[in-house]
Structures are given as C-alpha cells and as structure tokens.
Design a protein around this motif. Structure first.
Motif, PDB file in Angstrom:
ATOM      1  N   VAL A   1      14.603  -4.863 -12.273  1.00  0.00           N
ATOM      2  CA  VAL A   1      13.739  -6.007 -11.633  1.00  0.00           C
ATOM      3  C   VAL A   1      13.948  -6.444 -10.147  1.00  0.00           C
ATOM      4  N   ALA A   2      15.135  -6.033  -9.695  1.00  0.00           N
ATOM      5  CA  ALA A   2      15.685  -6.231  -8.390  1.00  0.00           C
ATOM      6  C   ALA A   2      14.964  -5.487  -7.274  1.00  0.00           C
ATOM      7  N   ASP A   3      14.539  -4.458  -7.680  1.00  0.00           N
ATOM      8  CA  ASP A   3      13.528  -3.478  -6.873  1.00  0.00           C
ATOM      9  C   ASP A   3      12.173  -3.679  -6.863  1.00  0.00           C
ATOM     10  N   VAL A   4      11.750  -4.959  -7.418  1.00  0.00           N
ATOM     11  CA  VAL A   4      10.370  -5.260  -7.461  1.00  0.00           C
ATOM     12  C   VAL A   4      10.367  -6.391  -6.584  1.00  0.00           C
ATOM     13  N   PRO A   5       9.774  -5.973  -4.998  1.00  0.00           N
ATOM     14  CA  PRO A   5       9.552  -7.594  -4.325  1.00  0.00           C
ATOM     15  C   PRO A   5       8.290  -8.247  -4.633  1.00  0.00           C
ATOM     16  N   GLU A   6       8.473  -9.348  -4.472  1.00  0.00           N
ATOM     17  CA  GLU A   6       7.399 -10.542  -4.677  1.00  0.00           C
ATOM     18  C   GLU A   6       6.169 -10.247  -3.959  1.00  0.00           C
ATOM     19  N   THR A   7       6.218  -9.385  -2.775  1.00  0.00           N
ATOM     20  CA  THR A   7       5.092  -9.554  -1.839  1.00  0.00           C
ATOM     21  C   THR A   7       4.222  -8.039  -1.821  1.00  0.00           C
ATOM     22  N   GLN A   8       4.667  -7.065  -2.846  1.00  0.00           N
ATOM     23  CA  GLN A   8       4.030  -5.741  -2.956  1.00  0.00           C
ATOM     24  C   GLN A   8       4.238  -5.438  -4.295  1.00  0.00           C
ATOM     25  N   PRO A   9       3.289  -4.755  -5.165  1.00  0.00           N
ATOM     26  CA  PRO A   9       3.502  -4.145  -6.110  1.00  0.00           C
ATOM     27  C   PRO A   9       4.191  -2.770  -6.228  1.00  0.00           C
ATOM     28  N   VAL A  10       4.777  -2.531  -7.167  1.00  0.00           N
ATOM     29  CA  VAL A  10       5.631  -1.278  -7.313  1.00  0.00           C
ATOM     30  C   VAL A  10       4.928  -0.070  -8.233  1.00  0.00           C
ATOM     31  N   ARG A  11       4.600   0.983  -7.682  1.00  0.00           N
ATOM     32  CA  ARG A  11       3.883   1.976  -8.429  1.00  0.00           C
ATOM     33  C   ARG A  11       4.965   2.702  -9.768  1.00  0.00           C
ATOM     34  N   VAL A  12       4.312   2.884 -10.890  1.00  0.00           N
ATOM     35  CA  VAL A  12       5.145   3.459 -11.938  1.00  0.00           C
ATOM     36  C   VAL A  12       4.260   4.637 -12.450  1.00  0.00           C
ATOM     37  N   ASP A  13       4.737   5.915 -12.560  1.00  0.00           N
ATOM     38  CA  ASP A  13       3.763   6.949 -13.136  1.00  0.00           C
ATOM     39  C   ASP A  13       4.314   7.425 -14.278  1.00  0.00           C
ATOM     40  N   GLY A  14       3.580   7.623 -15.108  1.00  0.00           N
ATOM     41  CA  GLY A  14       3.882   8.146 -16.301  1.00  0.00           C
ATOM     42  C   GLY A  14       2.819   9.190 -16.938  1.00  0.00           C
ATOM     43  N   ALA A  15       3.300   9.868 -18.028  1.00  0.00           N
ATOM     44  CA  ALA A  15       2.432  10.946 -18.630  1.00  0.00           C
ATOM     45  C   ALA A  15       0.859  10.573 -18.786  1.00  0.00           C
ATOM     46  N   HIS A  16       0.741   9.273 -19.019  1.00  0.00           N
ATOM     47  CA  HIS A  16      -0.861   8.892 -19.113  1.00  0.00           C
ATOM     48  C   HIS A  16      -1.256   8.007 -18.082  1.00  0.00           C
ATOM     49  N   GLY A  17      -0.920   8.329 -16.763  1.00  0.00           N
ATOM     50  CA  GLY A  17      -1.364   7.372 -15.721  1.00  0.00           C
ATOM     51  C   GLY A  17      -0.423   6.879 -14.867  1.00  0.00           C
ATOM     52  N   SER A  18      -1.085   6.031 -14.195  1.00  0.00           N
ATOM     53  CA  SER A  18      -0.074   5.305 -13.124  1.00  0.00           C
ATOM     54  C   SER A  18      -0.444   3.627 -13.490  1.00  0.00           C
ATOM     55  N   ALA A  19       0.730   2.879 -13.265  1.00  0.00           N
ATOM     56  CA  ALA A  19       0.822   1.445 -13.216  1.00  0.00           C
ATOM     57  C   ALA A  19       1.275   0.833 -11.926  1.00  0.00           C
ATOM     58  N   ILE A  20       0.992  -0.393 -11.780  1.00  0.00           N
ATOM     59  CA  ILE A  20       1.578  -1.341 -10.873  1.00  0.00           C
ATOM     60  C   ILE A  20       2.575  -2.258 -11.400  1.00  0.00           C
ATOM     61  N   VAL A  21       3.704  -2.575 -10.962  1.00  0.00           N
ATOM     62  CA  VAL A  21       4.294  -3.721 -11.729  1.00  0.00           C
ATOM     63  C   VAL A  21       4.621  -4.841 -10.395  1.00  0.00           C
ATOM     64  N   THR A  22       4.299  -6.112 -11.022  1.00  0.00           N
ATOM     65  CA  THR A  22       4.322  -7.091 -10.073  1.00  0.00           C
ATOM     66  C   THR A  22       5.425  -8.118 -10.391  1.00  0.00           C
ATOM     67  N   ARG A  23       5.905  -8.939  -9.748  1.00  0.00           N
ATOM     68  CA  ARG A  23       6.898  -9.950 -10.044  1.00  0.00           C
ATOM     69  C   ARG A  23       6.780 -11.252  -9.064  1.00  0.00           C
ATOM     70  N   ARG A  24       6.867 -12.096 -10.025  1.00  0.00           N
ATOM     71  CA  ARG A  24       6.676 -13.652  -9.441  1.00  0.00           C
ATOM     72  C   ARG A  24       7.825 -14.459 -10.014  1.00  0.00           C
ATOM     73  N   GLY A  25       8.910 -14.624  -9.165  1.00  0.00           N
ATOM     74  CA  GLY A  25      10.085 -15.356  -9.750  1.00  0.00           C
ATOM     75  C   GLY A  25      10.730 -14.440 -10.889  1.00  0.00           C
ATOM     76  N   ALA A  26      10.790 -14.913 -11.922  1.00  0.00           N
ATOM     77  CA  ALA A  26      11.377 -13.962 -13.191  1.00  0.00           C
ATOM     78  C   ALA A  26      10.335 -13.253 -13.972  1.00  0.00           C
TER      79      ALA A  26
END
Length: 94
Positions: free
Chosen positions: A1-26
């Motif tokens: 969680v600490a590596d997910v900034p509140e100002t930009q999504p984080v890309r996560v790749d998996g066997a079935h595609g790509s996702a973005i993770v966003t964080r707003r507070g907790a």
C-alpha cells in the motif's frame, strides 16, 4: 500500500491482463488497465486532489472510488477484486 501514491495509479500485470491500483487515504481500488472510452491504458493517468483519475489520452475523468466516468456516464471502468493484507495489495485479474 505504501508504494501506491494518491496522485497516480500503479500498474499491475498478471497472466490475464493488466490492472491499475488507486489509493485515496486508506481506500484501495483496482480496475482493468483500459479506459472505458477507447480501451487505451490508464497507468500513466493522473489523479486530482479530489480523487478523480484523468485519462492521459483524451482527458476522460473517472471517480477513483467507483470507476464511474464523470465525462460520459455510459462509460465506466471495470472494477477488479482487490484486498489488502499486512500492507500488501492483492488484485485478481481475470
């Protein structure tokens, strides 16, 4: 969680595609890494102070909490199942 900034999504790749993770507070959300407008990737998007993700391609705006498109109500980001355990974000990309 600490590596997910509140100002930009984080890309996560998996066997079935790509996702973005966003964080707003907790609150952490995950969505398929594809803009609902034209399917282009959102991992280079920015997130405004009010929690709005802005597509880098055409400026479409999405609510980070729900994936709802604020620009065109018929377009919505595809949410993905995610959970946080011991500070680690787990995303199911199916």
């Amino acid at each position: 969680v600490a590596d997910v900034p509140e100002t930009q999504p984080v890309r996560v790749d998996g066997a079935h595609g790509s996702a973005i993770v966003t964080r707003r507070g907790a609150t952490v959300q995950a969505f398929r890494n594809a803009c609902a407008h034209q399917g282009l990737p959102l991992d280079r998007a920015t997130i405004d102070a009010d929690g709005t993700l802005v597509c880098p391609w055409h400026g479409f705006r999405f609510d980070c909490a729900t994936g709802e498109c604020l620009t065109a109500p018929q377009a919505q980001l595809e949410p993905l199942e995610c959970r946080v355990e011991d500070g680690v974000v787990h995303v199911r990309i199916a």
